[in-house]
Design a protein around this motif. Structure first.
Motif, PDB file in Angstrom:
ATOM      1  N   TYR A  62      -2.497   2.569   7.512  1.00  0.00           N
ATOM      2  CA  TYR A  62      -1.647   2.853   6.355  1.00  0.00           C
ATOM      3  C   TYR A  62      -2.428   3.292   5.123  1.00  0.00           C
ATOM      4  CZ  TYR A  62      -3.130  -2.051   6.219  1.00  0.00           C
ATOM      5  OH  TYR A  62      -3.873  -3.189   6.302  1.00  0.00           O
ATOM      6  N   CYS A  63      -3.740   3.076   5.122  1.00  0.00           N
ATOM      7  CA  CYS A  63      -4.468   3.123   3.845  1.00  0.00           C
ATOM      8  C   CYS A  63      -5.301   4.388   3.676  1.00  0.00           C
ATOM      9  CB  CYS A  63      -5.358   1.894   3.755  1.00  0.00           C
ATOM     10  SG  CYS A  63      -6.386   1.867   2.267  1.00  0.00           S
ATOM     11  N   GLN A 100     -11.942  -5.624  -6.707  1.00  0.00           N
ATOM     12  CA  GLN A 100     -11.374  -5.240  -5.416  1.00  0.00           C
ATOM     13  C   GLN A 100     -12.006  -3.950  -4.922  1.00  0.00           C
ATOM     14  OE1 GLN A 100      -7.176  -3.616  -4.700  1.00  0.00           O
ATOM     15  NE2 GLN A 100      -7.045  -5.675  -3.875  1.00  0.00           N
ATOM     16  N   GLY A 101     -12.192  -3.867  -3.618  1.00  0.00           N
ATOM     17  CA  GLY A 101     -12.733  -2.638  -3.067  1.00  0.00           C
ATOM     18  C   GLY A 101     -12.464  -2.533  -1.586  1.00  0.00           C
ATOM     19  N   GLU A 103     -13.866  -2.251   2.297  1.00  0.00           N
ATOM     20  CA  GLU A 103     -14.907  -3.064   2.946  1.00  0.00           C
ATOM     21  C   GLU A 103     -16.197  -2.245   2.973  1.00  0.00           C
ATOM     22  OE1 GLU A 103     -14.429  -5.678   6.001  1.00  0.00           O
ATOM     23  OE2 GLU A 103     -12.387  -6.294   5.492  1.00  0.00           O
ATOM     24  N   SER A 131     -11.749  -9.462  -3.838  1.00  0.00           N
ATOM     25  CA  SER A 131     -10.918  -8.907  -2.773  1.00  0.00           C
ATOM     26  C   SER A 131     -11.714  -7.800  -2.107  1.00  0.00           C
ATOM     27  CB  SER A 131      -9.609  -8.376  -3.375  1.00  0.00           C
ATOM     28  OG  SER A 131      -8.798  -7.783  -2.388  1.00  0.00           O
ATOM     29  N   GLY A 133     -12.261  -7.961   1.492  1.00  0.00           N
ATOM     30  CA  GLY A 133     -12.037  -7.964   2.922  1.00  0.00           C
ATOM     31  C   GLY A 133     -12.579  -9.177   3.648  1.00  0.00           C
ATOM     32  N   LEU A 153      -6.806 -11.796   0.187  1.00  0.00           N
ATOM     33  CA  LEU A 153      -6.933 -11.142   1.492  1.00  0.00           C
ATOM     34  C   LEU A 153      -5.543 -11.157   2.117  1.00  0.00           C
ATOM     35  CD1 LEU A 153      -8.941  -9.999   3.646  1.00  0.00           C
ATOM     36  CD2 LEU A 153      -9.032 -12.312   4.592  1.00  0.00           C
ATOM     37  N   ARG A 154      -4.806 -10.076   1.912  1.00  0.00           N
ATOM     38  CA  ARG A 154      -3.451 -10.067   2.465  1.00  0.00           C
ATOM     39  C   ARG A 154      -3.513 -10.170   3.982  1.00  0.00           C
ATOM     40  NH1 ARG A 154      -0.054  -5.310  -0.490  1.00  0.00           N
ATOM     41  NH2 ARG A 154      -0.184  -6.050  -2.650  1.00  0.00           N
ATOM     42  N   GLU A 156      -1.198  -8.988   5.750  1.00  0.00           N
ATOM     43  CA  GLU A 156      -0.544  -7.691   6.041  1.00  0.00           C
ATOM     44  C   GLU A 156       0.706  -7.828   6.920  1.00  0.00           C
ATOM     45  OE1 GLU A 156      -1.613  -5.603   4.066  1.00  0.00           O
ATOM     46  OE2 GLU A 156      -3.785  -5.796   3.865  1.00  0.00           O
ATOM     47  N   MET A 195       2.834  -6.021   3.104  1.00  0.00           N
ATOM     48  CA  MET A 195       3.605  -4.881   2.603  1.00  0.00           C
ATOM     49  C   MET A 195       5.039  -5.013   3.114  1.00  0.00           C
ATOM     50  SD  MET A 195       0.945  -1.790   3.295  1.00  0.00           S
ATOM     51  CE  MET A 195       0.501  -2.463   4.877  1.00  0.00           C
ATOM     52  N   PRO A 225       5.688  -2.715  -1.751  1.00  0.00           N
ATOM     53  CA  PRO A 225       6.261  -1.841  -0.732  1.00  0.00           C
ATOM     54  C   PRO A 225       5.156  -1.045  -0.042  1.00  0.00           C
ATOM     55  CG  PRO A 225       6.500  -0.846  -2.898  1.00  0.00           C
ATOM     56  CD  PRO A 225       5.927  -2.224  -3.120  1.00  0.00           C
ATOM     57  N   LEU A 227       3.739   2.333   0.973  1.00  0.00           N
ATOM     58  CA  LEU A 227       3.918   3.697   0.462  1.00  0.00           C
ATOM     59  C   LEU A 227       3.041   4.622   1.291  1.00  0.00           C
ATOM     60  CD1 LEU A 227       3.646   2.872  -3.361  1.00  0.00           C
ATOM     61  CD2 LEU A 227       5.728   3.436  -2.093  1.00  0.00           C
ATOM     62  N   TYR A 299      -9.335   6.074  -5.803  1.00  0.00           N
ATOM     63  CA  TYR A 299      -8.902   4.831  -5.151  1.00  0.00           C
ATOM     64  C   TYR A 299      -7.443   4.973  -4.749  1.00  0.00           C
ATOM     65  CZ  TYR A 299      -9.245  -0.193  -4.155  1.00  0.00           C
ATOM     66  OH  TYR A 299      -9.308  -1.420  -3.536  1.00  0.00           O
ATOM     67  N   LEU A 301      -5.016   4.317  -2.320  1.00  0.00           N
ATOM     68  CA  LEU A 301      -4.519   3.589  -1.153  1.00  0.00           C
ATOM     69  C   LEU A 301      -3.280   4.294  -0.626  1.00  0.00           C
ATOM     70  CD1 LEU A 301      -4.654   0.018  -2.715  1.00  0.00           C
ATOM     71  CD2 LEU A 301      -6.345   1.014  -1.207  1.00  0.00           C
ATOM     72  N   TYR A 302      -2.476   4.813  -1.565  1.00  0.00           N
ATOM     73  CA  TYR A 302      -1.221   5.492  -1.238  1.00  0.00           C
ATOM     74  C   TYR A 302      -1.002   6.584  -2.263  1.00  0.00           C
ATOM     75  CZ  TYR A 302      -0.212   1.833  -4.608  1.00  0.00           C
ATOM     76  OH  TYR A 302      -0.273   0.997  -5.691  1.00  0.00           O
TER      77      TYR A 302
HETATM   78  N1  SAH Z   1     -10.068  -3.729   1.398  1.00  0.00           N
HETATM   79  C1  SAH Z   1      -9.454  -4.867   0.849  1.00  0.00           C
HETATM   80  C2  SAH Z   1      -8.842  -4.653  -0.513  1.00  0.00           C
HETATM   81  C3  SAH Z   1      -8.302  -3.295  -0.847  1.00  0.00           C
HETATM   82  S1  SAH Z   1      -6.815  -2.853  -0.053  1.00  0.00           S
HETATM   83  C4  SAH Z   1      -8.405  -5.384   1.790  1.00  0.00           C
HETATM   84  O1  SAH Z   1      -7.907  -4.642   2.610  1.00  0.00           O
HETATM   85  O2  SAH Z   1      -8.111  -6.565   1.678  1.00  0.00           O
HETATM   86  C5  SAH Z   1      -5.658  -3.863  -0.895  1.00  0.00           C
HETATM   87  C6  SAH Z   1      -4.265  -3.861  -0.331  1.00  0.00           C
HETATM   88  O3  SAH Z   1      -3.662  -2.588  -0.518  1.00  0.00           O
HETATM   89  C7  SAH Z   1      -4.149  -4.085   1.157  1.00  0.00           C
HETATM   90  O4  SAH Z   1      -4.190  -5.456   1.439  1.00  0.00           O
HETATM   91  C8  SAH Z   1      -2.830  -3.434   1.505  1.00  0.00           C
HETATM   92  O5  SAH Z   1      -1.789  -4.398   1.646  1.00  0.00           O
HETATM   93  C9  SAH Z   1      -2.550  -2.529   0.314  1.00  0.00           C
HETATM   94  N2  SAH Z   1      -2.311  -1.158   0.783  1.00  0.00           N
HETATM   95  C10 SAH Z   1      -3.163  -0.368   1.469  1.00  0.00           C
HETATM   96  N3  SAH Z   1      -2.564   0.792   1.801  1.00  0.00           N
HETATM   97  C11 SAH Z   1      -1.300   0.717   1.325  1.00  0.00           C
HETATM   98  C12 SAH Z   1      -0.179   1.601   1.371  1.00  0.00           C
HETATM   99  N4  SAH Z   1      -0.234   2.779   1.994  1.00  0.00           N
HETATM  100  N5  SAH Z   1       0.971   1.206   0.781  1.00  0.00           N
HETATM  101  C13 SAH Z   1       1.026   0.022   0.135  1.00  0.00           C
HETATM  102  N6  SAH Z   1       0.021  -0.857   0.077  1.00  0.00           N
HETATM  103  C14 SAH Z   1      -1.138  -0.521   0.666  1.00  0.00           C
END
Ligand code: SAH
Ligand code: SF4
Length: 349
Positions: A62-63, A100-101, A103, A131, A133, A153-154, A156, A195, A225, A227, A299, A301-302
């Motif tokens: 997803y990321c 946060q970063g 891994e 945060s 990983g 550390l979610r 997920e 999420m 959510p 994304l 950065y 993620l989405y």
């Molecule tokens: N690398 C570390 C921290 C950065 S990611 C880790 O994974 O714990 C932080 C959070 O971003 C993840 O836990 C994930 O739930 C969220 N994330 C990543 N991609 C995403 C996306 N496409 N939509 C929403 N949340 C997302």
């Protein structure tokens, strides 16, 4: 009335989630806000976020930072740059920071231990949340000893098959869970989370997430959510729904009344005033971004991520104003969970 969630099984929770998927019951939102008010008053805790690296050795489908994404421009702040971001936030009054970063092996070792010690040496009254990983137990321990207070550390998703749908072989839910329990044992304030609306997620799976939270009893829970990000395998998937995210926030508040619960940037990206709606659903934390402006685009993620100007002097003032305008009071303290609150630190400034 909703405190029945403490006793419900999976099927009942799934049915409750389904009933609230299109619009959270106003009574649920009221109860969630009431529980938040009981534990934190009208305070909204601010945590300055430093996104220190977009390099990642993991490959979560997803990321946008996943290692297979060869199209993003990667960046890594050096220790002095990270320290400067924290100093900036500190000067503006913040006392709680999240590093946060992705891994990034560069920071998954002694360098981060030294950095945490430096920050704590210079700003002993600030709380540090990490945060970065899944790490080996001895590194979690060394970071704690260097002064780290919290770890996010979610998990997920708490369903094994669904976890496998979101991650490549080699990344497992059991390893995530092991890390979370270890962090707890080491005395961290621990954050799990998930999420809402990730591909293949069902109401039963969300019910499983709540059951896992009930078992783990984390101090923080990150919920936002899903994304889509255009350079990932999930580029064409549908984003998570606003109402279901608000429902999950409210249910989490009712389930864990004293939890630290952010209204996430992803929620603010999904909808206009998403974060305000999150607060109304029981959230009590906002995370202004302190990452240097020039790096923020890296950065991703989405797609569509907001927060290009928050965390700057002006952005922070605006955030404080909108918090007050919505009937809350900004809290710039360490923002500890009540089980960790230190008598010696004022928790409201
Ligand atoms: N690398 C570390 C921290 C950065 S990611 C880790 O994974 O714990 C932080 C959070 O971003 C993840 O836990 C994930 O739930 C969220 N994330 C990543 N991609 C995403 C996306 N496409 N939509 C929403 N949340 C997302
Ligand atoms: Fe890396 Fe975290 Fe993104 Fe997974 S969610 S790819 S671990 S940055």
């Amino acid at each position: 009335m909703y405190d029945m969630v403490h006793r419900m099984g999976k099927a009942e929770l799934a049915a409750l989630i389904a009933r609230n998927q299109n619009a959270p019951d106003p009574a649920l939102l009221r109860e969630a806000a009431l529980f938040r008010d009981r534990h934190y008053g009208r305070r909204v805790i601010l945590r300055g976020l430093v996104e220190f690296s977009s390099h990642c050795r993991m490959d979560c489908y997803y990321c946008g930072l996943r290692k297979s994404n060869r199209r993003i421009r990667r960046y890594r702040l050096d220790a002095d740059q990270i320290l400067n971001c924290v100093r900036d936030g500190y000067r503006r009054g913040l006392r709680s920071f999240v590093l946060q970063g992705g891994e990034d092996a560069y920071y998954q070792g002694e360098r981060m231990v030294l950095l945490v010690a430096r920050i704590k040496g210079e700003m002993p009254d600030a709380a540090i949340t990490l945060s970065l990983g899944e790490l080996p137990a001895d590194l979690f321990r060394a970071l704690k000893e260097a002064g780290a207070d919290r770890y996010l550390l979610r998990h997920e998703t708490a369903d094994d098959a669904h976890f496998a749908r979101l991650h490549p072989p080699g990344q497992t839910l059991s390893s995530r869970k092991r890390c979370l329990y270890r962090l707890r044992e080491l005395g961290y304030q621990v954050g799990a989370g998930f999420m809402v609306g990730s591909p293949g997620q069902t109401h039963e799976i969300l019910a499983e997430d709540l059951l896992f939270l009930r078992e783990l009893q984390p101090h923080m829970v990150g919920i936002g959510p899903f994304l889509p990000q255009s350079q990932t395998p999930f580029a064409r998937e549908t984003p998570g729904s606003l109402s279901l995210t608000l429902t999950m926030l409210a249910l989490t508040r009712v389930l864990l009344p004293s939890v630290l619960l952010p209204a996430t940037t992803a929620l603010g990206t999904l909808a206009q005033d998403g974060r305000g709606l999150g607060l109304a659903a029981g959230a009590n934390v906002l995370m202004p971004n302190l990452t240097p402006i020039g790096q923020r685009g890296g950065y991703l993620l989405y797609d569509g991520k907001i927060g290009i100007d928050d965390g700057t002097e002006e952005g922070l003032q605006q955030m404080l104003q909108s918090i007050r305008a919505a009937g809350y009071e900004p809290d710039l303290s360490r923002g500890d969970h009540q089980d960790f609150r230190q008598e010696t630190t004022p928790y409201y400034l």
